[in-house]
Design an enzyme around this catalytic site. Sequence first.
Site, PDB file in Angstrom:
ATOM      1  N   LYS A  10       0.972  -1.306   0.001  1.00  0.00           N
ATOM      2  CA  LYS A  10       0.086  -0.025  -0.040  1.00  0.00           C
ATOM      3  C   LYS A  10       0.958   1.172   0.049  1.00  0.00           C
ATOM      4  CE  LYS A  10      -3.931  -2.214   2.093  1.00  0.00           C
ATOM      5  NZ  LYS A  10      -4.836  -2.247   3.642  1.00  0.00           N
ATOM      6  N   TYR A  68     -12.202  -1.927  -3.772  1.00  0.00           N
ATOM      7  CA  TYR A  68     -12.856  -2.109  -2.317  1.00  0.00           C
ATOM      8  C   TYR A  68     -14.298  -2.011  -2.321  1.00  0.00           C
ATOM      9  CZ  TYR A  68      -8.529  -1.968   0.084  1.00  0.00           C
ATOM     10  OH  TYR A  68      -7.043  -2.461   0.320  1.00  0.00           O
ATOM     11  N   PHE A  70     -15.500   3.530   6.941  1.00  0.00           N
ATOM     12  CA  PHE A  70     -14.096   3.905   6.546  1.00  0.00           C
ATOM     13  C   PHE A  70     -14.014   3.816   5.045  1.00  0.00           C
ATOM     14  CE2 PHE A  70     -13.799  -0.527   7.873  1.00  0.00           C
ATOM     15  CZ  PHE A  70     -13.473  -1.209   6.674  1.00  0.00           C
ATOM     16  N   ARG A 119      -1.562 -14.201   4.218  1.00  0.00           N
ATOM     17  CA  ARG A 119      -2.416 -13.771   5.502  1.00  0.00           C
ATOM     18  C   ARG A 119      -1.646 -13.949   6.684  1.00  0.00           C
ATOM     19  NH1 ARG A 119      -6.677 -10.462   4.237  1.00  0.00           N
ATOM     20  NH2 ARG A 119      -7.310 -10.953   6.413  1.00  0.00           N
ATOM     21  N   THR A 128      -5.416  -7.629  10.607  1.00  0.00           N
ATOM     22  CA  THR A 128      -5.742  -6.385  10.081  1.00  0.00           C
ATOM     23  C   THR A 128      -5.373  -4.953  10.811  1.00  0.00           C
ATOM     24  OG1 THR A 128      -7.693  -7.077   9.126  1.00  0.00           O
ATOM     25  CG2 THR A 128      -7.613  -4.837   9.121  1.00  0.00           C
ATOM     26  N   ARG A 170       2.702  -6.530   9.232  1.00  0.00           N
ATOM     27  CA  ARG A 170       1.946  -5.407   9.787  1.00  0.00           C
ATOM     28  C   ARG A 170       2.384  -5.055  11.295  1.00  0.00           C
ATOM     29  NH1 ARG A 170      -3.919  -7.339   7.311  1.00  0.00           N
ATOM     30  NH2 ARG A 170      -3.994  -5.942   5.501  1.00  0.00           N
ATOM     31  N   ASN A 185      -1.999  -0.078   6.835  1.00  0.00           N
ATOM     32  CA  ASN A 185      -1.486  -1.343   7.369  1.00  0.00           C
ATOM     33  C   ASN A 185      -0.294  -1.822   6.355  1.00  0.00           C
ATOM     34  OD1 ASN A 185      -3.246  -2.014   5.693  1.00  0.00           O
ATOM     35  ND2 ASN A 185      -4.627  -3.260   7.227  1.00  0.00           N
ATOM     36  N   HIS A 232      -1.714  -5.353   1.667  1.00  0.00           N
ATOM     37  CA  HIS A 232      -3.096  -6.089   1.283  1.00  0.00           C
ATOM     38  C   HIS A 232      -3.071  -7.494   0.755  1.00  0.00           C
ATOM     39  CE1 HIS A 232      -7.294  -7.084  -0.333  1.00  0.00           C
ATOM     40  NE2 HIS A 232      -6.685  -7.513  -1.390  1.00  0.00           N
TER      41      HIS A 232
HETATM   42  P1  GDP Z   1      -7.618  -7.123   5.465  1.00  0.00           P
HETATM   43  O1  GDP Z   1      -8.146  -8.145   4.467  1.00  0.00           O
HETATM   44  O2  GDP Z   1      -6.940  -7.345   6.672  1.00  0.00           O
HETATM   45  O3  GDP Z   1      -7.007  -6.117   4.724  1.00  0.00           O
HETATM   46  O4  GDP Z   1      -8.874  -6.273   6.226  1.00  0.00           O
HETATM   47  P2  GDP Z   1     -10.380  -5.893   5.814  1.00  0.00           P
HETATM   48  O5  GDP Z   1     -10.858  -6.461   4.355  1.00  0.00           O
HETATM   49  O6  GDP Z   1     -11.345  -6.011   6.879  1.00  0.00           O
HETATM   50  O7  GDP Z   1     -10.467  -4.347   5.460  1.00  0.00           O
HETATM   51  C1  GDP Z   1      -9.688  -3.702   4.383  1.00  0.00           C
HETATM   52  C2  GDP Z   1      -8.781  -2.578   4.655  1.00  0.00           C
HETATM   53  O8  GDP Z   1      -9.523  -1.549   5.329  1.00  0.00           O
HETATM   54  C3  GDP Z   1      -7.724  -3.030   5.827  1.00  0.00           C
HETATM   55  O9  GDP Z   1      -6.689  -3.658   5.230  1.00  0.00           O
HETATM   56  C4  GDP Z   1      -7.622  -1.593   6.310  1.00  0.00           C
HETATM   57  O10 GDP Z   1      -6.664  -0.874   5.554  1.00  0.00           O
HETATM   58  C5  GDP Z   1      -8.821  -0.875   6.218  1.00  0.00           C
HETATM   59  N1  GDP Z   1      -9.685  -0.995   7.426  1.00  0.00           N
HETATM   60  C6  GDP Z   1     -10.201  -1.904   8.174  1.00  0.00           C
HETATM   61  N2  GDP Z   1     -10.642  -1.783   9.319  1.00  0.00           N
HETATM   62  C7  GDP Z   1     -10.651  -0.512   9.201  1.00  0.00           C
HETATM   63  C8  GDP Z   1     -11.185   0.585  10.264  1.00  0.00           C
HETATM   64  O11 GDP Z   1     -12.049   0.106  11.171  1.00  0.00           O
HETATM   65  N3  GDP Z   1     -10.974   1.806  10.205  1.00  0.00           N
HETATM   66  C9  GDP Z   1     -10.216   2.223   8.983  1.00  0.00           C
HETATM   67  N4  GDP Z   1      -9.990   3.694   8.831  1.00  0.00           N
HETATM   68  N5  GDP Z   1      -9.819   1.491   8.064  1.00  0.00           N
HETATM   69  C10 GDP Z   1      -9.886   0.048   8.316  1.00  0.00           C
END
Ligand code: GDP
Length: 139
Positions: A9, A49, A57, A85, A91, A102, A112, A115
């Site tokens: 990212k 996304y 968010f 993963r 996350t 991370r 973070n 992806h």
């Molecule tokens: P991942 O699969 O671990 O990347 O997590 P998710 O699919 O749940 O979320 C996608 C991305 O959204 C994450 O990698 C973060 O960059 C962002 N994200 C997830 N949860 C939050 C949150 O609670 N707040 C904010 N600002 N960003 C979030």
Amino acid sequence: MERTLSIIKPDGVAKNVIGEVIRRFETSGIKIAAMKMIQLTKPQAQGFYAVHKQRPFFDSLTDFMTSGPIVVMILEGEDVIAQNRKLMGATNFKDAEEGTIRKDYATDIEKNVVHGSDAPETAAFEIGYFFNDLEIQQR
Ligand code: GDP
């Protein structure tokens, strides 16, 4: 053999950890089947996304993902979706295991560093979002 989509990212690129992230993949035996550096437009980030469009968010996340260049890769290997993963960590970096990407480099739940696709169906969608067949190494 399985494939997954990995993204370094904008925060990871800005922190100069491209090489470090790739080193972790390669030393784990993961092969890189395609790779490029691009900067997403807002509509492109929103399309990527789309599953998160109802989340609070979504706007912040898609702004962040367009804020600088990203490195997009197809990773290949046995069970590579789960393996990637595991290397990434949770996350939220605060919940991530020691030694994960991370845990070591993220500073924020949103920023973070990496992806990674979370399932075979999402991997297929995400790979197709960024790469065509000519760009993927066939082994
Ligand atoms: P991942 O699969 O671990 O990347 O997590 P998710 O699919 O749940 O979320 C996608 C991305 O959204 C994450 O990698 C973060 O960059 C962002 N994200 C997830 N949860 C939050 C949150 O609670 N707040 C904010 N600002 N960003 C979030």
